[in-house]
Write a protein that holds these residues in place. Structure first.
Motif, PDB file in Angstrom:
ATOM      1  N   ARG A  43       0.869  -1.173   0.000  1.00 58.28           N
ATOM      2  CA  ARG A  43       0.000   0.000   0.000  1.00 58.28           C
ATOM      3  C   ARG A  43       0.909   1.227   0.000  1.00 58.28           C
ATOM      4  N   HIS A  51       2.637   4.826   0.058  1.00 59.89           N
ATOM      5  CA  HIS A  51       2.444   6.042   0.832  1.00 59.89           C
ATOM      6  C   HIS A  51       2.074   7.181  -0.119  1.00 59.89           C
ATOM      7  N   PRO A  52       1.100   8.029   0.236  1.00 53.41           N
ATOM      8  CA  PRO A  52       0.635   9.051  -0.712  1.00 53.41           C
ATOM      9  C   PRO A  52       1.639  10.144  -1.032  1.00 53.41           C
ATOM     10  N   SER A  53       2.659  10.319  -0.194  1.00 55.80           N
ATOM     11  CA  SER A  53       3.565  11.445  -0.437  1.00 55.80           C
ATOM     12  C   SER A  53       5.042  11.096  -0.298  1.00 55.80           C
ATOM     13  N   THR A  77       7.846   6.129  -3.355  1.00 57.26           N
ATOM     14  CA  THR A  77       6.708   5.572  -4.086  1.00 57.26           C
ATOM     15  C   THR A  77       7.041   5.357  -5.554  1.00 57.26           C
ATOM     16  N   GLU A 105      -2.521   1.941  -4.668  1.00 62.03           N
ATOM     17  CA  GLU A 105      -2.250   3.373  -4.601  1.00 62.03           C
ATOM     18  C   GLU A 105      -3.072   4.050  -3.502  1.00 62.03           C
ATOM     19  N   ALA A 106      -2.419   4.895  -2.735  1.00 62.92           N
ATOM     20  CA  ALA A 106      -3.101   5.757  -1.764  1.00 62.92           C
ATOM     21  C   ALA A 106      -3.085   7.166  -2.322  1.00 62.92           C
ATOM     22  N   ASP A 107      -4.256   7.734  -2.583  1.00 62.17           N
ATOM     23  CA  ASP A 107      -4.279   9.051  -3.219  1.00 62.17           C
ATOM     24  C   ASP A 107      -4.163  10.166  -2.191  1.00 62.17           C
ATOM     25  N   ALA A 108      -4.329  11.394  -2.664  1.00 66.66           N
ATOM     26  CA  ALA A 108      -4.092  12.571  -1.822  1.00 66.66           C
ATOM     27  C   ALA A 108      -5.020  12.639  -0.615  1.00 66.66           C
ATOM     28  N   ALA A 155      -3.126  11.655   2.476  1.00 65.48           N
ATOM     29  CA  ALA A 155      -1.870  12.338   2.803  1.00 65.48           C
ATOM     30  C   ALA A 155      -1.989  13.121   4.105  1.00 65.48           C
ATOM     31  N   GLY A 203      -8.724  13.610  -3.325  1.00 63.66           N
ATOM     32  CA  GLY A 203      -8.763  12.169  -3.492  1.00 63.66           C
ATOM     33  C   GLY A 203     -10.024  11.700  -4.192  1.00 63.66           C
ATOM     34  N   SER A 242     -11.800   5.979  -3.075  1.00 60.84           N
ATOM     35  CA  SER A 242     -10.495   5.596  -2.536  1.00 60.84           C
ATOM     36  C   SER A 242     -10.592   5.044  -1.118  1.00 60.84           C
TER      37      SER A 242
END
Length: 291
Positions: A119, A121-123, A127, A145-148, A151, A159, A163
């Motif tokens: 999984r 990390h969004p930032s 990545t 994917e982990a979207d914004a 974060a 996001g 999600s």
């Protein structure tokens, strides 16, 4: 302010504070004390309502589907899922080494028929490295994917609408979740998913400022570590053993997981309670003639 036991700042609210736990845990007790002593909020104005995200997770979990998760991540049926939730590099600099060693163990059949889901990390800057290495590979690895929306900092986006549901499905249907001192521990045990938290370094000295073991000594995480609900391996060999146990015997530590979840993520009508506090506060301000 609405605040949970670890994450903080969801919304501002007049002159009160809304906390998201039952008040019996050490973390929440400390937050009440801080609100009263440091912020000057009268104790009677500290309201406990439960964690907003957990109310959402429970609701979405009734809509998720295991087969849809397998299809989305291209995971064959009858495959066990080990999910590793990646962190920021400053938290765990040796994460890439851990992942590589874990993949080798999976390739050797150490855990049976298994897929590793990373999984992302969004930032985190790593990545892109993971996308390059594992985005299209014959290795037993899938990327999620982990979207914004996940974060910790503002990335200028909110996001995708689905999600959170996808994240819930991962936590709900994984056979074991690995993370380093992350709140995803609570997200996983919310669905009675076993959790393994590496508590060791490969090359970084134990007394170094960024030794991973120090992350578990923080005030807010001690409530988790002392519960017995999670595995805390102090070597890679122990990590392998703990993952095998979690896959083969998920019923172990179930009582501890349930107790910790009830304590830190209680099932409460959070949104209704928050609205009630807002209504009460605005009514009081109106009656007192405040703008």
């Amino acid at each position: 302010v609405v605040a949970d036991h670890i994450r903080t700042v969801v919304m501002s609210l007049a002159d009160g504070i809304v906390l998201s736990d039952k008040g019996s845990g050490g973390a929440i007790t400390a937050m009440v004390k801080d609100a009263v002593e440091l912020l000057g909020v009268p104790e009677e104005q500290v309201v406990v309502v439960g964690g907003p995200q957990y109310e959402t997770y429970r609701r979405l979990s009734r809509l998720t589907n295991y087969d849809e998760l397998l299809k989305r991540l291209n995971i064959p049926s009858e495959t066990k899922i080990i999910t590793y939730t990646a962190g920021a590099e400053w938290i765990y600099p040796e994460e890439q080494l851990l992942i590589e060693k874990l993949i080798r163990e999976i390739d050797r059949g150490r855990f049976g028929n298994v897929i590793l889901v990373i999984r992302l990390h969004p930032s985190d800057e790593r990545t892109s490295i993971y996308r390059d290495h594992y985005g299209s590979t014959s290795l037993p690895v899938r990327l999620d994917e982990a979207d914004a929306g996940f974060a910790a900092m503002n990335l200028g986006a909110t996001g995708a609408p689905d999600s959170v549901a996808k994240f819930v499905a991962i936590m709900q249907f994984s056979d074991v979740v690995l993370n380093v001192a992350s709140t995803t521990t609570l997200d996983a045990i919310l669905f009675d998913t076993p959790v393994v938290c590496p508590c060791f370094n490969f090359k970084i000295p134990d007394d170094a400022y960024n030794a991973v073991s120090k992350l578990y000594n923080t005030h807010h995480y001690k409530e988790v570590t002392k519960s017995g609900a999670i595995h805390l391996p102090r070597s890679f060999t122990q990590l392998v053993s703990d993952i095998k146990e979690a896959i083969l015997f998920p019923e172990r530590r179930r009582n501890q997981r349930r107790e910790l979840s009830q304590k830190l993520t209680p099932e409460l009508p959070t949104s209704e309670l928050i609205l009630a506090v807002i209504d009460q506060t605005t009514a009081q301000r109106t009656c007192s003639g405040e703008e």
